[in-house]
Scaffold this motif. Structure first.
Motif, short mmCIF file in Angstrom:
data_model
loop_
_atom_site.label_atom_id
_atom_site.label_comp_id
_atom_site.label_asym_id
_atom_site.label_seq_id
_atom_site.Cartn_x
_atom_site.Cartn_y
_atom_site.Cartn_z
N MET A 127 0.85 -1.18 0.00
CA MET A 127 0.00 0.00 0.00
C MET A 127 0.89 1.24 0.00
N ILE A 128 0.57 2.17 -0.86
CA ILE A 128 1.35 3.40 -0.99
C ILE A 128 0.85 4.44 0.03
N SER A 129 1.78 5.15 0.68
CA SER A 129 1.38 6.13 1.69
C SER A 129 0.84 7.38 1.01
N PRO A 130 -0.04 8.12 1.71
CA PRO A 130 -0.56 9.37 1.12
C PRO A 130 0.57 10.33 0.75
N GLU A 131 1.61 10.43 1.59
CA GLU A 131 2.73 11.33 1.30
C GLU A 131 3.39 10.95 -0.02
N THR A 132 3.65 9.67 -0.20
CA THR A 132 4.30 9.21 -1.43
C THR A 132 3.43 9.49 -2.65
N GLU A 133 2.16 9.16 -2.54
CA GLU A 133 1.24 9.37 -3.66
C GLU A 133 1.10 10.85 -4.00
N LEU A 134 0.86 11.68 -2.99
CA LEU A 134 0.65 13.11 -3.22
C LEU A 134 1.92 13.79 -3.73
N ARG A 135 3.05 13.40 -3.18
CA ARG A 135 4.33 13.99 -3.61
C ARG A 135 4.62 13.64 -5.07
N LYS A 136 4.34 12.40 -5.44
CA LYS A 136 4.54 11.97 -6.83
C LYS A 136 3.66 12.81 -7.77
N LEU A 137 2.41 13.04 -7.37
CA LEU A 137 1.52 13.85 -8.18
C LEU A 137 2.01 15.30 -8.25
N MET A 138 2.51 15.82 -7.13
CA MET A 138 3.00 17.21 -7.12
C MET A 138 4.20 17.36 -8.04
N LEU A 139 5.11 16.42 -7.99
CA LEU A 139 6.31 16.50 -8.84
C LEU A 139 5.92 16.43 -10.31
N ALA A 140 4.97 15.56 -10.64
CA ALA A 140 4.50 15.49 -12.03
C ALA A 140 3.80 16.78 -12.41
N SER A 141 3.05 17.33 -11.48
CA SER A 141 2.36 18.60 -11.73
C SER A 141 3.36 19.72 -12.00
N LEU A 142 4.42 19.76 -11.21
CA LEU A 142 5.44 20.79 -11.39
C LEU A 142 6.16 20.63 -12.74
N ASP A 143 6.15 19.40 -13.27
CA ASP A 143 6.74 19.16 -14.58
C ASP A 143 5.76 19.47 -15.71
N GLY A 144 4.59 19.96 -15.37
CA GLY A 144 3.62 20.37 -16.38
C GLY A 144 2.57 19.34 -16.72
N ASN A 145 2.46 18.28 -15.95
CA ASN A 145 1.46 17.24 -16.21
C ASN A 145 0.11 17.70 -15.65
N ALA A 146 -0.79 18.14 -16.53
CA ALA A 146 -2.09 18.68 -16.11
C ALA A 146 -2.97 17.62 -15.47
N VAL A 147 -2.90 16.40 -15.95
CA VAL A 147 -3.72 15.31 -15.38
C VAL A 147 -3.29 15.05 -13.93
#
Length: 185
Positions: free
Chosen positions: A1-21
């Motif tokens: 099971m992935i932790s909320p911190e890991t999941e949210l941080r991964k999404l934030m890093l992708a977001s900062l790279d311009g990933n709109a989804v």
């Protein structure tokens, strides 16, 4: 099971790279976490949980607008929690009622919003910041206090972007050492 911190941080890093989804997914998941946080805090403060949705929207907007200030080398959830907490404090100050209307369990929240302690903290911070060299102080104020990007801070302080990052790192380390030294005295 992935932790909320890991999941949210991964999404934030992708977001900062311009990933709109990823950015939309991040804001959606944060909304759920923030909703639960605000409902709990508002209930403890004796306030209507109906105000939670407005606070969620304010916090999500702040996260969207200030995402460039997030340091990718740091955990995400403390950064989000700080924004959420500031929005809650602002809300409680804006809608302040008589302290006699608050249940005793909310006393901690009331003291957290004490204007005098905030002013004293500002004075302490200003005094500590004066101990830093000008370029370090300018970099910290621009990025950490004013919320500017590293590029904007570099232009404002007249140094390179890498110097801004180094100044912030070293400056925060010096501030921590100064605070620890004062605590021991």
């Amino acid at each position: 099971m992935i932790s909320p911190e890991t999941e949210l941080r991964k999404l934030m890093l992708a977001s900062l790279d311009g990933n709109a989804v990823a950015h939309r997914a991040l804001l959606s998941r944060l909304s759920g976490h923030l909703r639960a946080y605000y409902r709990s805090k508002l209930a403890r403060a004796g306030r209507s949980v109906g105000d939670a949705e407005d606070l969620v929207q304010e916090a999500v907007l702040a996260i969207h607008l200030k995402r460039h200030t997030y340091d990718p080398t740091e955990p995400l959830t403390p950064w989000v929690h700080a924004i959420a907490r500031f929005k809650l404090i602002d809300f409680l100050r804006r809608t302040r009622r008589s302290t006699t209307d608050l249940p005793i369990d909310a006393a901690e929240d009331v003291t957290a919003g004490d204007d005098r302690s905030g002013a004293e903290s500002s004075l302490d911070l200003a005094r500590l910041m004066e101990l830093l060299p000008e370029k370090m102080r300018c970099s910290i104020v621009a990025v950490k206090l004013d919320g500017r990007s590293v590029a904007e801070a570099a232009a404002r302080c007249g140094v390179s972007e890498s110097s801004v990052k180094i100044n912030i790192h070293r400056g925060l380390k010096r501030l921590a050492a100064s605070i620890a030294k004062e605590s021991r005295a």
